[in-house]
Design an enzyme around this catalytic site. Structure first.
Site, PDB file in Angstrom:
ATOM      1  N   HIS A 134     -18.744  -0.200   0.709  1.00 34.00           N
ATOM      2  CA  HIS A 134     -19.892   0.111   1.573  1.00 34.00           C
ATOM      3  C   HIS A 134     -21.068   0.472   0.669  1.00 34.00           C
ATOM      4  O   HIS A 134     -20.858   1.034  -0.413  1.00 34.00           O
ATOM      5  CB  HIS A 134     -19.609   1.328   2.473  1.00 34.00           C
ATOM      6  CG  HIS A 134     -18.637   1.085   3.582  1.00 34.00           C
ATOM      7  ND1 HIS A 134     -17.632   1.977   3.884  1.00 34.00           N
ATOM      8  CD2 HIS A 134     -18.532   0.076   4.475  1.00 34.00           C
ATOM      9  CE1 HIS A 134     -16.941   1.514   4.921  1.00 34.00           C
ATOM     10  NE2 HIS A 134     -17.459   0.361   5.288  1.00 34.00           N
TER      11      HIS A 134
ATOM     12  N   CYS B 126     -19.250   9.777   3.908  1.00 39.03           N
ATOM     13  CA  CYS B 126     -18.452   8.996   4.871  1.00 39.03           C
ATOM     14  C   CYS B 126     -18.101   9.843   6.079  1.00 39.03           C
ATOM     15  O   CYS B 126     -17.916   9.331   7.173  1.00 39.03           O
ATOM     16  CB  CYS B 126     -17.129   8.553   4.263  1.00 39.03           C
ATOM     17  SG  CYS B 126     -17.279   7.548   2.813  1.00 39.03           S
TER      18      CYS B 126
ATOM     19  N   GLU C  27     -20.481  -2.358   9.814  1.00 37.85           N
ATOM     20  CA  GLU C  27     -19.809  -1.131   9.368  1.00 37.85           C
ATOM     21  C   GLU C  27     -20.643   0.117   9.655  1.00 37.85           C
ATOM     22  O   GLU C  27     -20.414   1.188   9.094  1.00 37.85           O
ATOM     23  CB  GLU C  27     -19.481  -1.245   7.876  1.00 37.85           C
ATOM     24  CG  GLU C  27     -18.539  -2.398   7.554  1.00 37.85           C
ATOM     25  CD  GLU C  27     -17.054  -2.095   7.789  1.00 37.85           C
ATOM     26  OE1 GLU C  27     -16.597  -0.988   7.467  1.00 37.85           O
ATOM     27  OE2 GLU C  27     -16.347  -2.991   8.313  1.00 37.85           O
TER      28      GLU C  27
HETATM   29  O1  SUG Z   1     -12.862   1.859   5.792  1.00 38.93           O
HETATM   30  N1  SUG Z   1     -10.511   4.015   4.342  1.00 38.93           N
HETATM   31  C1  SUG Z   1     -11.841   3.802   4.870  1.00 38.93           C
HETATM   32  C2  SUG Z   1     -12.847   4.614   4.106  1.00 38.93           C
HETATM   33  C3  SUG Z   1     -14.200   4.582   4.750  1.00 38.93           C
HETATM   34  C4  SUG Z   1     -15.236   5.255   3.923  1.00 38.93           C
HETATM   35  N2  SUG Z   1     -16.471   5.234   4.592  1.00 38.93           N
HETATM   36  C5  SUG Z   1     -17.672   5.044   4.013  1.00 38.93           C
HETATM   37  N3  SUG Z   1     -17.796   4.658   2.781  1.00 38.93           N
HETATM   38  N4  SUG Z   1     -18.702   5.217   4.750  1.00 38.93           N
HETATM   39  C6  SUG Z   1     -12.203   2.316   4.848  1.00 38.93           C
HETATM   40  O2  SUG Z   1     -11.855   1.652   3.864  1.00 38.93           O
HETATM   41  C7  SUG Z   1      -8.092   3.833   4.330  1.00 38.93           C
HETATM   42  C8  SUG Z   1      -6.973   4.083   5.289  1.00 38.93           C
HETATM   43  C9  SUG Z   1      -5.615   3.964   4.649  1.00 38.93           C
HETATM   44  O3  SUG Z   1      -5.463   3.204   3.678  1.00 38.93           O
HETATM   45  O4  SUG Z   1      -4.712   4.658   5.147  1.00 38.93           O
HETATM   46  C10 SUG Z   1      -9.431   3.610   5.007  1.00 38.93           C
HETATM   47  O5  SUG Z   1      -9.485   3.091   6.107  1.00 38.93           O
END
Ligand code: SUG
Length: 448
Positions: free
Chosen positions: A250, A371, A174
Site C-alpha cells: 500500500h 493502518c 484499498e
Molecule cells: O491487507 N494484512 C493486511 C495488512 C493491511 C495493512 N494496511 C495498510 N497498509 N493500510 C493486508 O495485507 C494479513 C492477514 C494474515 O496473514 O493473517 C493481512 O491481511
C-alpha cells in the site's frame, strides 16, 4: 467554524491470528503460523487510542467484524449447522477457514476512502467502502464495513455512503491506504491525492512484476467521481512498481501526508518531480503552502522502510501548528531509521516530535499505526452528528479494556480456529460490543 481530523481506530477482533494470507505483504508471509495473542493485540490498539485522546486529539473507534464468517463459508458451499460449516471447512479446505477467520478488518485505513465536506460537490462527507478485491479474506469485509460506517455516520444531511466498487481486479480499491488529503485547515477545501499501483485499462502504465498492485487508477478515478471532487481538487500519482515488488503493498507503507506536508521515501513514486509540482500548484490555488520531505535511499533503504514501517506513521497536527509523528517500536529497533528520526526532529522542520508505540501484534501482520486508523476530517456540526457511542472517552476506554479482558483469548493458533467454542465466544463478545458502541444490529448473526 472549528474543524478536526478525527482518527477512528480499528478495534482488533477476537480472532486475530497469523494466517499468512497476504502475498506481497512481507510481515504477513514471514509470521505465518506463529501463535498470536488477540488480547494483547486489542489492548495495544486501545492503548494508542487512549494516548491520542489524552494528548487532546479527537479519537474514535471502529468495530471489528464477525469472524469466523460462517455466511462466507456457506456461500462457498459448506452447509449444515454453523458448527458443521466450520468443522467441514476445517476438514476439507483449511485455507478457507483461516481466511474466514482473519481479523484483517482491524486495518481500517483499508475500510473506505473518505472525502471531507469541504472538497465534495454536495457539501457532505463522502465514504466509499473499499472492495479489497486483491485478497479473498479482505474482499469479504465491505458489506459489514458499510453497515458499521452507516451506523457511525448515519445522518444523511451530513454523510453520504457509496457501496464498494465492482468486485473485479480492474477496480481493485484499498481505501484510504492509497489516499491522502492535503489542506491548509481541515475545514477548508483541500487537494486529495490518490496513489495507484497500475492501470487496468491502459497498458502504457508500468506494473510490478513480482507482487500484485492492489489499487488501480480506474478505481481511484471512480472514487473521486463518486465523491464529487473537482479537477482542481485531485492529483493522481503512480506508485513506483519496483517498491511494490519490495513489499510496499500500500502507498501508506512508503508515504504519509497531513495538512500541508507530504513525508515520503525518495523511491515511493513515479514521476516524482512532476507530481510534487502539481500538488504544489493545486494547493497554492487553495491558499496552502505545500511542502514535502523526501527521505533519501542512502539514509533509509526501501527495505528498512518496509521492516520498520517508518512511513506507516501517523502525522498529527498539534495546537501550536507543529507536527507529531506516531511510529511503531520497530522504528526504534532499526538504527538507520532511528538515527534519521533523531535528525528529522532536531532539524527544526515541521515534524518536531516522535512518539513510539508497541503495536507488535498488528505489525507482525503488516499493520502499523497508520493502518489501524481511518481519518475523517469533520467540522463541529458534523462531529456533533456522529454517533457519540464511537467517540473515545475515558469511561469508554475502561469499558473496552474490560470487555477485551473478559472475552479475548491470549493465544490463538491455526488449530484453534476450528473450535466451535470460538464462534460462540466471538458472537457473545460482538453482541455486547454493538451495545457498548450503540451500533444497533450490524453483524450477519444479528440480522439474518
Ligand atoms: O491487507 N494484512 C493486511 C495488512 C493491511 C495493512 N494496511 C495498510 N497498509 N493500510 C493486508 O495485507 C494479513 C492477514 C494474515 O496473514 O493473517 C493481512 O491481511
Amino acid at each position: 467554524m472549528k474543524s478536526f481530523e478525527v482518527n477512528f481506530d480499528g478495534l482488533v477482533g477476537p480472532t486475530h491470528n497469523y494466517g499468512g494470507l497476504s502475498f506481497g505483504n512481507v510481515a504477513s508471509q514471514s509470521n505465518s503460523q506463529q501463535a498470536s495473542n488477540p488480547k494483547e493485540a486489542a489492548l495495544q490498539g486501545l492503548e494508542k487510542m487512549k494516548a491520542l485522546m489524552d494528548m487532546g486529539f479527537v479519537q474514535g473507534v471502529l468495530a471489528p467484524q464477525e469472524r469466523p464468517d460462517v455466511a462466507a463459508l456457506r456461500s462457498l458451499g459448506f452447509s449444515g449447522t454453523d458448527g458443521q460449516v466450520i468443522e467441514r471447512a476445517a476438514k476439507e479446505a483449511m485455507p478457507l477457514l483461516v481466511a474466514s477467520c482473519s481479523a484483517s478488518s482491524m486495518w481500517v485505513a483499508n475500510a473506505a476512502t473518505v472525502s471531507p465536506s469541504a472538497d465534495t460537490a454536495d457539501g457532505r462527507v463522502h465514504f466509499t467502502a473499499a472492495n479489497l478485491n486483491c485478497k479473498y479474506h479482505r474482499s469479504i469485509e465491505h458489506p459489514t464495513t458499510s453497515r458499521v460506517l452507516g451506523a457511525m455516520f448515519a445522518d444523511q444531511q451530513h454523510f453520504a455512503h457509496h457501496a464498494a466498487l465492482p468486485a473485479v481486479a480492474q477496480f481493485g480499491d484499498e481505501g484510504a491506504a492509497n489516499h491522502t488529503r492535503f489542506c491548509r485547515e481541515y475545514g477548508e477545501a483541500g487537494v486529495e491525492f490518490f496513489v495507484f499501483g497500475r492501470s487496468a485499462f491502459d497498458s502504457r502504465y508500468p506494473a510490478p512484476q513480482k507482487y500484485p498492485a492492489r489499487q488501480t487508477l480506474e478505481a481511484s478515478q471512480a472514487v473521486a467521481r463518486l465523491h464529487g471532487l473537482s479537477e482542481e481538487g485531485v492529483v493522481f500519482a503512480q506508485q513506483n512498481p519496483s517498491v511494490i515488488d519490495q513489499g510496499v503493498f500500500h502507498n501508506d507503507v512508503i508515504a504519509v501526508g497531513n495538512g500541508e506536508l507530504l513525508f515520503h521515501h525518495q523511491d515511493a513514486f513515479l514521476n516524482t518531480e512532476q507530481m510534487l509540482a502539481e500538488l504544489h500548484g493545486k494547493l497554492a490555488a487553495r491558499g496552502a503552502n505545500f511542502q514535502s520531505i523526501s527521505v533519501p535511499r542512502d539514509q533509509v533503504a526501501v527495505e528498512d522502510a518496509v521492516r520498520s514501517y517508518l512511513f506507516n506513521s501517523q502525522l498529527l497536527s498539534r495546537a501550536d501548528g507543529s507536527m507529531l509523528l506516531i511510529v511503531p517500536e520497530e522504528c526504534r529497533a532499526n538504527p538507520r531509521v532511528w538515527q534519521y528520526l533523531q535528525g528529522l526532529t532536531a532539524a527544526g522542520g515541521p515534524i518536531r516530535e516522535v512518539k513510539v508505540f508497541d503495536l507488535k501484534q498488528s505489525m507482525q501482520n503488516g499493520g502499523g499505526p497508520a493502518c489501524l486508523r481511518l481519518r475523517v476530517a469533520l467540522n463541529e456540526t458534523e462531529l456533533a452528528a456522529v454517533n457519540p457511542g464511537v467517540i473515545m472517552t475515558a469511561p469508554l476506554y475502561d469499558t473496552l479494556t474490560q470487555w477485551v479482558s473478559k472475552h479475548y483469548r491470549d493465544a490463538l493458533r491455526e488449530s484453534d480456529l476450528a473450535d466451535p467454542q470460538l464462534l460462540l465466544e466471538c458472537r457473545t463478545a460482538l453482541d455486547e460490543l454493538t451495545q457498548i458502541l450503540k451500533l444497533g444490529s450490524v453483524y450477519p448473526f444479528q440480522i439474518n
